[in-house]
Scaffold this motif. Structure first.
Motif, PDB file in Angstrom:
ATOM      1  N   ALA B  82       0.908  -1.180   0.119  1.00  0.00           N
ATOM      2  CA  ALA B  82       0.145   0.003   0.001  1.00  0.00           C
ATOM      3  C   ALA B  82       0.883   1.147  -0.047  1.00  0.00           C
ATOM      4  N   ARG B  83       1.830   1.292   0.782  1.00  0.00           N
ATOM      5  CA  ARG B  83       2.823   2.380   0.880  1.00  0.00           C
ATOM      6  C   ARG B  83       3.500   2.645  -0.435  1.00  0.00           C
ATOM      7  N   ARG B  84       3.747   1.442  -1.220  1.00  0.00           N
ATOM      8  CA  ARG B  84       4.425   1.879  -2.483  1.00  0.00           C
ATOM      9  C   ARG B  84       3.513   2.602  -3.303  1.00  0.00           C
ATOM     10  N   HIS B  85       2.148   2.241  -3.404  1.00  0.00           N
ATOM     11  CA  HIS B  85       1.124   2.957  -4.014  1.00  0.00           C
ATOM     12  C   HIS B  85       0.919   4.423  -3.459  1.00  0.00           C
ATOM     13  N   GLY B  86       1.780   4.816  -2.475  1.00  0.00           N
ATOM     14  CA  GLY B  86       1.579   6.344  -2.150  1.00  0.00           C
ATOM     15  C   GLY B  86       0.275   6.418  -1.006  1.00  0.00           C
ATOM     16  N   VAL B  87      -0.279   5.124  -0.503  1.00  0.00           N
ATOM     17  CA  VAL B  87      -1.202   5.117   0.518  1.00  0.00           C
ATOM     18  C   VAL B  87      -0.316   5.020   1.944  1.00  0.00           C
ATOM     19  N   GLU B  88      -0.463   5.904   2.795  1.00  0.00           N
ATOM     20  CA  GLU B  88      -0.143   5.769   4.124  1.00  0.00           C
ATOM     21  C   GLU B  88      -1.060   5.862   5.159  1.00  0.00           C
ATOM     22  N   THR B  89      -1.017   5.009   6.492  1.00  0.00           N
ATOM     23  CA  THR B  89      -1.981   4.936   7.405  1.00  0.00           C
ATOM     24  C   THR B  89      -1.557   5.275   8.703  1.00  0.00           C
ATOM     25  N   VAL B  90      -2.379   6.087   9.279  1.00  0.00           N
ATOM     26  CA  VAL B  90      -1.998   6.258  10.937  1.00  0.00           C
ATOM     27  C   VAL B  90      -2.997   5.549  11.675  1.00  0.00           C
ATOM     28  N   PHE B  91      -2.444   4.397  12.143  1.00  0.00           N
ATOM     29  CA  PHE B  91      -3.366   3.387  12.683  1.00  0.00           C
ATOM     30  C   PHE B  91      -3.837   4.011  14.233  1.00  0.00           C
ATOM     31  N   GLN B  92      -4.852   3.228  14.521  1.00  0.00           N
ATOM     32  CA  GLN B  92      -5.593   3.762  15.815  1.00  0.00           C
ATOM     33  C   GLN B  92      -4.476   3.423  16.851  1.00  0.00           C
ATOM     34  N   THR B  93      -3.825   2.308  16.914  1.00  0.00           N
ATOM     35  CA  THR B  93      -2.646   2.016  17.574  1.00  0.00           C
ATOM     36  C   THR B  93      -1.540   2.814  17.667  1.00  0.00           C
ATOM     37  N   LEU B  94      -1.555   3.564  16.454  1.00  0.00           N
ATOM     38  CA  LEU B  94      -0.336   4.569  16.081  1.00  0.00           C
ATOM     39  C   LEU B  94       0.677   3.786  15.496  1.00  0.00           C
ATOM     40  N   ALA B  95       0.990   2.376  15.677  1.00  0.00           N
ATOM     41  CA  ALA B  95       1.909   1.637  15.217  1.00  0.00           C
ATOM     42  C   ALA B  95       3.534   2.216  15.182  1.00  0.00           C
ATOM     43  N   VAL B  96       3.688   2.918  16.370  1.00  0.00           N
ATOM     44  CA  VAL B  96       5.217   3.305  16.797  1.00  0.00           C
ATOM     45  C   VAL B  96       5.802   2.172  17.653  1.00  0.00           C
ATOM     46  N   ALA B  97       7.013   2.332  17.634  1.00  0.00           N
ATOM     47  CA  ALA B  97       7.972   1.290  18.561  1.00  0.00           C
ATOM     48  C   ALA B  97       8.197   2.389  19.894  1.00  0.00           C
ATOM     49  N   PRO B  98       7.611   2.160  21.032  1.00  0.00           N
ATOM     50  CA  PRO B  98       8.001   3.001  21.950  1.00  0.00           C
ATOM     51  C   PRO B  98       9.353   3.249  22.399  1.00  0.00           C
ATOM     52  N   ALA B  99      10.053   2.174  22.399  1.00  0.00           N
ATOM     53  CA  ALA B  99      11.479   2.153  22.870  1.00  0.00           C
ATOM     54  C   ALA B  99      12.469   2.941  21.795  1.00  0.00           C
ATOM     55  N   LEU B 100      11.962   3.302  20.688  1.00  0.00           N
ATOM     56  CA  LEU B 100      12.886   3.623  19.817  1.00  0.00           C
ATOM     57  C   LEU B 100      12.647   5.179  19.611  1.00  0.00           C
ATOM     58  N   ASP B 101      13.676   5.823  18.992  1.00  0.00           N
ATOM     59  CA  ASP B 101      13.688   7.249  19.172  1.00  0.00           C
ATOM     60  C   ASP B 101      12.593   7.631  18.107  1.00  0.00           C
ATOM     61  N   ILE B 102      12.515   9.021  17.836  1.00  0.00           N
ATOM     62  CA  ILE B 102      11.552   9.613  17.035  1.00  0.00           C
ATOM     63  C   ILE B 102      11.815   9.301  15.688  1.00  0.00           C
ATOM     64  N   ALA B 103      13.324   9.542  15.236  1.00  0.00           N
ATOM     65  CA  ALA B 103      13.810   9.459  13.810  1.00  0.00           C
ATOM     66  C   ALA B 103      13.554   7.976  13.486  1.00  0.00           C
ATOM     67  N   SER B 104      13.906   7.104  14.445  1.00  0.00           N
ATOM     68  CA  SER B 104      13.903   5.606  13.877  1.00  0.00           C
ATOM     69  C   SER B 104      12.529   5.239  13.597  1.00  0.00           C
ATOM     70  N   ASN B 105      11.597   5.704  14.420  1.00  0.00           N
ATOM     71  CA  ASN B 105      10.058   5.416  14.300  1.00  0.00           C
ATOM     72  C   ASN B 105       9.538   6.199  12.918  1.00  0.00           C
ATOM     73  N   LEU B 106      10.041   7.305  12.511  1.00  0.00           N
ATOM     74  CA  LEU B 106       9.684   7.775  11.503  1.00  0.00           C
ATOM     75  C   LEU B 106      10.119   7.010  10.121  1.00  0.00           C
ATOM     76  N   TYR B 107      11.080   6.448  10.373  1.00  0.00           N
ATOM     77  CA  TYR B 107      11.715   5.613   9.169  1.00  0.00           C
ATOM     78  C   TYR B 107      11.390   4.288   9.475  1.00  0.00           C
ATOM     79  N   LEU B 108      10.831   3.795  10.382  1.00  0.00           N
ATOM     80  CA  LEU B 108      10.596   2.461  10.596  1.00  0.00           C
ATOM     81  C   LEU B 108      10.442   1.541   9.562  1.00  0.00           C
ATOM     82  N   GLY B 109      11.052   0.662   9.056  1.00  0.00           N
ATOM     83  CA  GLY B 109      10.602  -0.441   7.987  1.00  0.00           C
ATOM     84  C   GLY B 109      10.946   0.163   6.606  1.00  0.00           C
ATOM     85  N   ARG B 110      11.624   1.410   6.503  1.00  0.00           N
ATOM     86  CA  ARG B 110      12.119   1.831   5.515  1.00  0.00           C
ATOM     87  C   ARG B 110      13.203   2.954   5.466  1.00  0.00           C
TER      88      ARG B 110
END
Lengths: 351, 268
Positions: B82-110
């Motif tokens: 989906a992301r490759r087609h330009g569709v991004e989602t902010v999930f209800q759970t946010l899907a962020v990794a709490p122990a990682l820093d902000i920059a790592s989370n922004l780029y998580l998975g890519r």
């Protein structure tokens, strides 16, 4: 919006800056989780030195590093697994299996009904033993990822399986030191730095800490290991293949187990089919005391190294002080509980 | 109320079906999202809102039905597709990794990797670049509350975490941003900030799907409102033609809107 709320926000921020000393400690520990084990290690060293000044003699310190080498190396594998919120209970049994594979292949012509190159080339034997380590990790990883079973249960099962395989394939025969060809024992050699005797195996262990530590911090794989342990759903939704990461962690830990098997032969000089019953728990203890969270996602390898050192320092110091080893068990038990309590507390940190 | 249109939807779902065991979450649901609009999806609990958008996020794979991005048939098997087609989602759970820093989370998975062999073979991270670009992204989104990019996400407030998740979607989303209940856990000020951000995203030309329970917020930012009911699309209305009470009535089935009174085409 931001300009309108700037006034009160500044006031609030000023208030939030005023943290109690305890909160400051909490913040520092959150940032550097290996600090508390480091303090414990230093305190232990001071106490044991006061109890018996021989503790700090180079000979004794060399001995402490030699005692740390097996637990310390296996603790690297255990750290990787625990970072993904898993656990490896089969680590001792897998090491024994890999080690017996190596020793038997290097020594025994009778094992030739298993593999054709037995008794001929010790290097092939070492490679095959390390390969067995990788296979044990791959089996654990496969069962966890493919069958979706909890790591605790999988490795509890493989603990028995690996133990049984060792006895079935290699009988209950210990391979003695004098039978073993030299390359097998190579990591047991030492060299002198002043009065300090450094085991080759210790250098290999430290190298592995450095490499795995660097990889964890600086590669996408390392970051994903943390992310998967931290919140697997978030990791998956962020596009990380959690299954692939978890499987790879068990395979890498299997590789480390294979190398640890070789180290064990070097350190002990012989290969016994009966694993050290405390080895499993000692690796977990080293990881936990070292500040890595059993719930995954946070911890450092340097903490694990300190944790492993704490275990051997306490053991060694108590025997030098002429105290019962029961105190070691007591101390380690208290440290484990304290470490987990501190971990829980650190998690509640607010900036 | 225009009869026909030539505008191709950025994202379209036709007759989507999704079941979980015996539970039917989507029972032939449709959705069209047009360029540069904010489409709100509202509905009672269990109406299939989250399931519907998760099909477009790649988090769920529909059992039946077709999905299109810019008129091209797609089948998302993972969030990455989906992301490759330009569709991004902010999930209800946010899907962020709490122990990682902000920059790592922004780029998580890519993650950005070092150039050359170190990056391709060893997947070495280019931490410096990720930090610099994260800071720039946050700045361009007007998020000033996150100063220290190396701070762990778990040390942030709920609103700041939300901002990290929205910033991640906005930084990479080239077409569509889906937000699942972005303000549910937020206070008044923080909610207002997120709504402002949604409007900014639209102004930048992105299309937004917003799931929310909060009617005043929906009426504030949405161009069109799709009402989900029992796994289907009950109606699509606009804040201009219908009131909040109408929308609630459609949600509960107390009111039906004839197709000719619905806003199935972009608002001009």
């Amino acid at each position: 919006m931001s300009t309108a709320s700037a006034g009160p926000a500044d006031l609030a921020e000023e208030f939030m800056e005023r943290r109690t000393p305890l909160q400051r400690i909490q913040g520092v520990l959150h940032k550097y989780p290996y600090l508390s084990p480091l303090i414990v290690l230093l305190v232990a060293v001071v106490i044991f030195y006061l109890l018996n000044s021989r503790f700090l003699l180079p000979q004794n310190l060399s001995f402490v590093t030699q005692q740390t080498v097996v637990v310390g190396t296996l603790a690297i594998a255990q750290t990787l697994v625990i970072l993904t919120a898993g656990i490896d209970l089969s680590i001792g049994a897998a090491t024994t299996l890999a080690q017996m594979m190596m020793a038997n292949l290097a020594v025994f012509a009778t094992a030739s009904n298993v593999l054709p190159f037995a008794g001929q080339n010790p290097y092939l034997a070492i490679a095959a033993g390390i390969g067995v380590g990788v296979l044990t990790g791959a089996l654990n990883g496969f069962l966890i990822v493919r069958l979706n079973l909890p790591p605790f249960i999988v490795t509890l099962g493989t603990l028995s399986i690996f133990t049984a395989l060792t006895l079935i394939f290699f009988k209950a025969r210990t391979i003695q030191n004098k039978e073993m060809p030299d390359p097998m024992k190579w990591l047991g050699n030492t060299f002198q730095i002043g009065e300090f005797q450094l085991l080759y195996g210790v250098i290999v262990m430290l190298l592995m800490y450095a490499i795995v530590g660097y990889v964890l911090k600086n590669t996408a794989w390392g970051l994903h290991v943390y992310a998967v342990g931290d919140d697997p759903n978030a990791a998956e939704l962020s596009g990380i293949s959690t299954k692939r990461v978890i499987f790879s962690v068990y395979v890498v830990s299997g590789l480390i187990i294979g190398i640890a098997a070789w180290l064990t032969i070097g350190r002990v000089g012989s290969a016994s089919p009966n694993p050290d019953p405390l080895l499993n728990l000692d690796t977990i203890t080293a990881v936990v005391i070292g500040g890595t969270s059993l719930f995954g996602g946070r911890g450092t390898l340097i903490g694990t190294l300190i944790g492993a050192l704490i275990i051997t320092v306490v053991q060694n110091g108590l025997s030098l002080a002429g105290l019962d080893q029961a105190y070691r068990v007591l101390a380690v038990g208290i440290l484990v509980i304290a470490a987990v309590a501190i971990d829980q507390w650190i998690r509640k940190v607010k900036a | 109320m225009t009869a026909t249109t030539t505008v191709t939807p950025v994202v379209q779902g036709v007759n989507l079906v999704k079941t979980f065991g015996r539970v039917v979450a989507l029972d032939g649901a449709d959705l069209e999202l047009y360029p540069g609009e904010v489409l709100a999806v509202v509905g009672d609990n269990g109406a299939g809102k989250s399931t519907l958008i998760k099909c477009f996020s790649g988090a769920h794979i529909p059992d039946a039905g077709e999905m299109f991005v810019n008129g091209e048939r797609v089948e998302f098997k993972s969030t990455n597709e989906a992301r490759r087609h330009g569709v991004e989602t902010v999930f209800q759970t946010l899907a962020v990794a709490p122990a990682l820093d902000i920059a790592s989370n922004l780029y998580l998975g890519r993650e950005e990797r070092k150039s050359g062999f170190l990056g391709s073979a060893f997947r070495m991270l280019d931490k410096k670049r990720m930090r610099e670009e994260s800071a720039a992204h946050l700045k361009s989104l007007g998020i000033s509350t996150l100063q220290n990019i190396t701070q762990a996400v778990e040390t942030l407030s709920g609103g700041q975490r939300q901002a990290v998740a929205v910033a991640r979607a906005a930084a990479f989303g080239s077409q569509v941003i889906i937000l699942d209940e972005p303000t549910a856990a937020l206070g008044v000020n923080e909610s207002a900030r997120v709504l402002k951000m949604i409007q900014d995203l639209r102004d930048r030309g992105l299309s937004v799907i917003l799931i929310s329970h909060n009617m005043p917020q929906v009426f504030e930012v949405a161009d069109r409102i799709q009402v989900a009911r029992l796994g289907k699309r009950a109606a699509v209305v606009t804040p201009q033609t219908h009131t909040m009470n109408d929308v609630v009535a459609i949600m509960t089935g107390a009111m039906t809107v004839p197709v000719e009174e619905q806003q199935l085409t972009p608002v001009t």
